[in-house]
Scaffold this active site. Structure first.
Site, PDB file in Angstrom:
ATOM      1  N   GLN A 136       0.976  -1.344  -0.014  1.00 43.34           N
ATOM      2  CA  GLN A 136      -0.323   0.428  -0.089  1.00 43.34           C
ATOM      3  C   GLN A 136       0.688   1.201  -0.245  1.00 43.34           C
ATOM      4  O   GLN A 136       0.336   2.543  -0.562  1.00 43.34           O
ATOM      5  CB  GLN A 136      -0.831   0.161   1.583  1.00 43.34           C
ATOM      6  CG  GLN A 136      -1.660  -0.792   1.153  1.00 43.34           C
ATOM      7  CD  GLN A 136      -2.920  -0.839   2.816  1.00 43.34           C
ATOM      8  OE1 GLN A 136      -3.542  -0.590   2.784  1.00 43.34           O
ATOM      9  NE2 GLN A 136      -1.948  -2.067   3.421  1.00 43.34           N
TER      10      GLN A 136
ATOM     11  N   HIS B   2      -1.438   0.574  -4.378  1.00 44.48           N
ATOM     12  CA  HIS B   2      -1.614   2.476  -3.791  1.00 44.48           C
ATOM     13  C   HIS B   2      -1.470   3.754  -4.841  1.00 44.48           C
ATOM     14  O   HIS B   2      -1.485   5.152  -4.725  1.00 44.48           O
ATOM     15  CB  HIS B   2      -1.655   2.671  -2.580  1.00 44.48           C
ATOM     16  CG  HIS B   2      -2.892   2.217  -1.577  1.00 44.48           C
ATOM     17  ND1 HIS B   2      -2.794   2.333  -0.709  1.00 44.48           N
ATOM     18  CD2 HIS B   2      -3.630   1.378  -1.792  1.00 44.48           C
ATOM     19  CE1 HIS B   2      -4.418   1.846   0.134  1.00 44.48           C
ATOM     20  NE2 HIS B   2      -5.096   1.045  -1.098  1.00 44.48           N
TER      21      HIS B   2
HETATM   22  P1  NAD Z   1     -13.268   4.157   0.247  1.00 41.87           P
HETATM   23  O1  NAD Z   1     -14.268   3.455  -0.092  1.00 41.87           O
HETATM   24  O2  NAD Z   1     -13.900   5.590  -0.461  1.00 41.87           O
HETATM   25  O3  NAD Z   1     -12.975   3.312  -1.645  1.00 41.87           O
HETATM   26  C1  NAD Z   1     -12.170   1.976  -1.371  1.00 41.87           C
HETATM   27  C2  NAD Z   1     -11.624   2.185  -3.367  1.00 41.87           C
HETATM   28  O4  NAD Z   1     -11.202   1.135  -3.737  1.00 41.87           O
HETATM   29  C3  NAD Z   1     -12.670   2.952  -4.195  1.00 41.87           C
HETATM   30  O5  NAD Z   1     -13.129   3.927  -4.907  1.00 41.87           O
HETATM   31  C4  NAD Z   1     -13.537   1.659  -4.703  1.00 41.87           C
HETATM   32  O6  NAD Z   1     -14.012   2.038  -6.298  1.00 41.87           O
HETATM   33  C5  NAD Z   1     -12.191   0.867  -4.820  1.00 41.87           C
HETATM   34  N1  NAD Z   1     -12.527  -0.700  -5.306  1.00 41.87           N
HETATM   35  C6  NAD Z   1     -13.418  -1.104  -4.548  1.00 41.87           C
HETATM   36  N2  NAD Z   1     -13.154  -2.292  -4.894  1.00 41.87           N
HETATM   37  C7  NAD Z   1     -12.186  -1.858  -5.720  1.00 41.87           C
HETATM   38  C8  NAD Z   1     -11.455  -3.570  -6.686  1.00 41.87           C
HETATM   39  N3  NAD Z   1     -12.148  -5.193  -6.683  1.00 41.87           N
HETATM   40  N4  NAD Z   1     -10.687  -3.537  -7.591  1.00 41.87           N
HETATM   41  C9  NAD Z   1      -9.971  -2.174  -7.372  1.00 41.87           C
HETATM   42  N5  NAD Z   1     -10.735  -0.739  -6.856  1.00 41.87           N
HETATM   43  C10 NAD Z   1     -11.283  -1.571  -5.923  1.00 41.87           C
HETATM   44  O7  NAD Z   1     -11.621   3.974   0.944  1.00 41.87           O
HETATM   45  P2  NAD Z   1     -10.939   4.807   1.364  1.00 41.87           P
HETATM   46  O8  NAD Z   1     -10.427   3.899   2.297  1.00 41.87           O
HETATM   47  O9  NAD Z   1     -11.560   5.631   0.890  1.00 41.87           O
HETATM   48  O10 NAD Z   1      -9.762   4.613  -0.180  1.00 41.87           O
HETATM   49  C11 NAD Z   1      -9.494   4.522  -0.652  1.00 41.87           C
HETATM   50  C12 NAD Z   1      -8.404   4.180  -2.006  1.00 41.87           C
HETATM   51  O11 NAD Z   1      -7.814   5.510  -1.299  1.00 41.87           O
HETATM   52  C13 NAD Z   1      -7.330   3.403  -0.613  1.00 41.87           C
HETATM   53  O12 NAD Z   1      -7.117   2.460  -1.544  1.00 41.87           O
HETATM   54  C14 NAD Z   1      -6.673   4.800   0.333  1.00 41.87           C
HETATM   55  O13 NAD Z   1      -6.138   3.500   0.562  1.00 41.87           O
HETATM   56  C15 NAD Z   1      -6.520   4.952  -0.869  1.00 41.87           C
HETATM   57  N6  NAD Z   1      -6.045   6.516   0.335  1.00 41.87           N
HETATM   58  C16 NAD Z   1      -4.828   6.804  -0.136  1.00 41.87           C
HETATM   59  C17 NAD Z   1      -3.910   7.826  -0.125  1.00 41.87           C
HETATM   60  C18 NAD Z   1      -2.620   8.050  -0.444  1.00 41.87           C
HETATM   61  O14 NAD Z   1      -2.234   9.062   0.154  1.00 41.87           O
HETATM   62  N7  NAD Z   1      -2.470   7.367  -1.150  1.00 41.87           N
HETATM   63  C19 NAD Z   1      -4.379   8.273   0.815  1.00 41.87           C
HETATM   64  C20 NAD Z   1      -5.792   7.580   0.804  1.00 41.87           C
HETATM   65  C21 NAD Z   1      -6.290   6.916   0.909  1.00 41.87           C
HETATM   66  N1  APR Z   2       6.963  -2.406  12.080  1.00 41.88           N
HETATM   67  C1  APR Z   2       5.736  -2.883  12.363  1.00 41.88           C
HETATM   68  N2  APR Z   2       4.667  -1.706  12.572  1.00 41.88           N
HETATM   69  C2  APR Z   2       4.651  -0.683  12.477  1.00 41.88           C
HETATM   70  C3  APR Z   2       5.783  -0.148  12.824  1.00 41.88           C
HETATM   71  C4  APR Z   2       6.607  -0.871  12.574  1.00 41.88           C
HETATM   72  N3  APR Z   2       8.177  -0.802  12.926  1.00 41.88           N
HETATM   73  N4  APR Z   2       5.907   1.580  13.084  1.00 41.88           N
HETATM   74  C5  APR Z   2       4.581   1.151  12.427  1.00 41.88           C
HETATM   75  N5  APR Z   2       4.493  -0.241  12.390  1.00 41.88           N
HETATM   76  C6  APR Z   2       2.351   0.094  12.590  1.00 41.88           C
HETATM   77  C7  APR Z   2       1.366   0.821  12.844  1.00 41.88           C
HETATM   78  O1  APR Z   2       1.020  -0.096  14.900  1.00 41.88           O
HETATM   79  C8  APR Z   2       0.234   0.781  12.512  1.00 41.88           C
HETATM   80  O2  APR Z   2      -0.906  -0.292  13.378  1.00 41.88           O
HETATM   81  O3  APR Z   2       2.183   0.034  11.078  1.00 41.88           O
HETATM   82  C9  APR Z   2       0.721  -0.275  10.915  1.00 41.88           C
HETATM   83  C10 APR Z   2       0.397   1.582   9.681  1.00 41.88           C
HETATM   84  O4  APR Z   2      -1.043   1.676   9.364  1.00 41.88           O
HETATM   85  P1  APR Z   2      -1.750   2.832   8.926  1.00 41.88           P
HETATM   86  O5  APR Z   2      -0.806   3.925   9.475  1.00 41.88           O
HETATM   87  O6  APR Z   2      -2.834   2.653   8.697  1.00 41.88           O
HETATM   88  O7  APR Z   2      -0.740   2.848   7.597  1.00 41.88           O
HETATM   89  P2  APR Z   2      -1.697   1.220   6.454  1.00 41.88           P
HETATM   90  O8  APR Z   2      -2.240   0.419   6.983  1.00 41.88           O
HETATM   91  O9  APR Z   2      -0.419   1.543   5.257  1.00 41.88           O
HETATM   92  O10 APR Z   2      -2.585   2.839   5.931  1.00 41.88           O
HETATM   93  C11 APR Z   2      -3.487   2.458   4.113  1.00 41.88           C
HETATM   94  O11 APR Z   2      -4.447   4.808   4.174  1.00 41.88           O
HETATM   95  O12 APR Z   2      -4.052   6.799   4.392  1.00 41.88           O
HETATM   96  C12 APR Z   2      -4.300   5.231   3.261  1.00 41.88           C
HETATM   97  O13 APR Z   2      -3.053   5.269   1.260  1.00 41.88           O
HETATM   98  C13 APR Z   2      -3.235   5.339   3.127  1.00 41.88           C
HETATM   99  O14 APR Z   2      -1.762   3.330   2.531  1.00 41.88           O
HETATM  100  C14 APR Z   2      -2.864   4.093   2.993  1.00 41.88           C
HETATM  101  C15 APR Z   2      -3.666   3.247   3.619  1.00 41.88           C
END
Ligand code: NAD
Ligand code: APR
Length: 237
Positions: free
Chosen positions: A100, A118
């Site tokens: 991710q 992502h």
């Molecule tokens: P959400 O429920 O709003 O969005 C989930 C997304 O996944 C939806 O747009 C949906 O269309 C898509 N999805 C669902 N099933 C899928 C499939 N089978 N194949 C492909 N796509 C599918 O969830 P959310 O919490 O709003 O997050 C949406 C996405 O944006 C997540 O992947 C989240 O990690 C990502 N995000 C990225 C950042 C960043 O900075 N990179 C920040 C925030 C969220």
């Molecule tokens: N070792 C193991 N685990 C760790 C460490 C470490 N050194 N440091 C932090 N963690 C754990 C935290 O306790 C937390 O549960 O990693 C986890 C990170 O979780 P999030 O901060 O929620 O990050 P993630 O799960 O990757 O978020 C998913 O959300 O905002 C969107 O697109 C963004 O890809 C991201 C998605």
């Protein structure tokens, strides 16, 4: 048998192993995660910066947030945990990394089969016409040279679809996996949060914070991503 021994035996016995990582995998490279106490979302509401609406309606705030994240990446490098996963791929112990994370640290460490679920913060495109763009264009807040649109990083924003190729590849590997190792993710974001329960294989969770939502895992190791991978790697000749 202790948990490190149990993970070691599962790893060497598995014929198809998938590793799913989140922001916690990069914390020991100096990149904050999102939801733990020092995470990005502790001070910023993601819906104000990481959505298509934010990009289209407040580009300055969107640009400031992603510019800050890019500066944080700065000269961050992979840690030993990333390098161990790449080594295990070379030894045919790991067959895919689905991440991710948008920091590209797995590829920088040498992993080849990486699915960026992502996207990547290190490449850019025009939001309106999709044309590739450069970091300089984004940094300088230039408009798209083709359609005058808004330049953005290639990260998946909240509400956007995930990259189809990456998602389908991760699904393919998860469905074949005999072992799925989930590292450094809170599993709070859909649809990636569903992946660990889509395998028939053994599931392992390595994370600093563990709660009841993770109780379905076969093996839970509460602790550091880097230290846990180093401990298992020491058992591998
Ligand atoms: P959400 O429920 O709003 O969005 C989930 C997304 O996944 C939806 O747009 C949906 O269309 C898509 N999805 C669902 N099933 C899928 C499939 N089978 N194949 C492909 N796509 C599918 O969830 P959310 O919490 O709003 O997050 C949406 C996405 O944006 C997540 O992947 C989240 O990690 C990502 N995000 C990225 C950042 C960043 O900075 N990179 C920040 C925030 C969220
Ligand atoms: N070792 C193991 N685990 C760790 C460490 C470490 N050194 N440091 C932090 N963690 C754990 C935290 O306790 C937390 O549960 O990693 C986890 C990170 O979780 P999030 O901060 O929620 O990050 P993630 O799960 O990757 O978020 C998913 O959300 O905002 C969107 O697109 C963004 O890809 C991201 C998605």
């Amino acid at each position: 048998m202790n948990k490190i021994d149990e993970l070691y035996h599962a790893l060497v016995e598995s014929n198809h192993t998938v590793v799913l990582t989140g922001a916690g995998m990069s914390v020991e490279s100096g990149i904050p995660d999102f939801r733990s106490k020092s995470g990005w979302w502790k001070n910023i509401d993601p819906l104000t910066v990481a959505t298509v609406d934010a990009l289209e309606e407040d580009y300055d705030l969107f640009h400031e947030f992603y510019s800050t994240r890019l500066q944080t990446l700065g000269d961050c490098r992979p840690h030993d945990g990333h390098r161990i996963l790449a080594k295990w791929e070379q030894k045919n112990l790991v067959h895919e990394v689905a991440t991710q994370n948008v920091d590209e640290l797995h590829m920088m460490a040498g992993s080849k089969q990486v699915d960026q679920l992502h996207g990547s913060i290190r490449t850019f495109r025009c939001h309106q016409c999709g044309s590739s763009a450069s970091f300089e264009q984004f940094k300088n807040k230039e408009s798209c040279s083709i359609c005058n649109g808004q330049i953005r990083p290639n990260v998946v924003l909240f509400g956007e679809m995930l990259p189809e190729d990456a998602w389908n590849s991760a699904l393919h590997h998860i469905e074949r996996a005999e072992l799925v190792i989930v590292i450094g993710t809170s599993l709070q974001v859909y649809p990636v949060s569903q992946l660990p329960q889509m395998t028939q294989g053994k599931t392992v969770y390595i994370n600093k914070e563990v709660n009841d939502h993770h109780s379905f895992f076969d093996l839970i190791i509460e602790g550091s991503a880097k230290e846990t991978l180093i401990a298992v790697d020491q058992l591998i000749r």
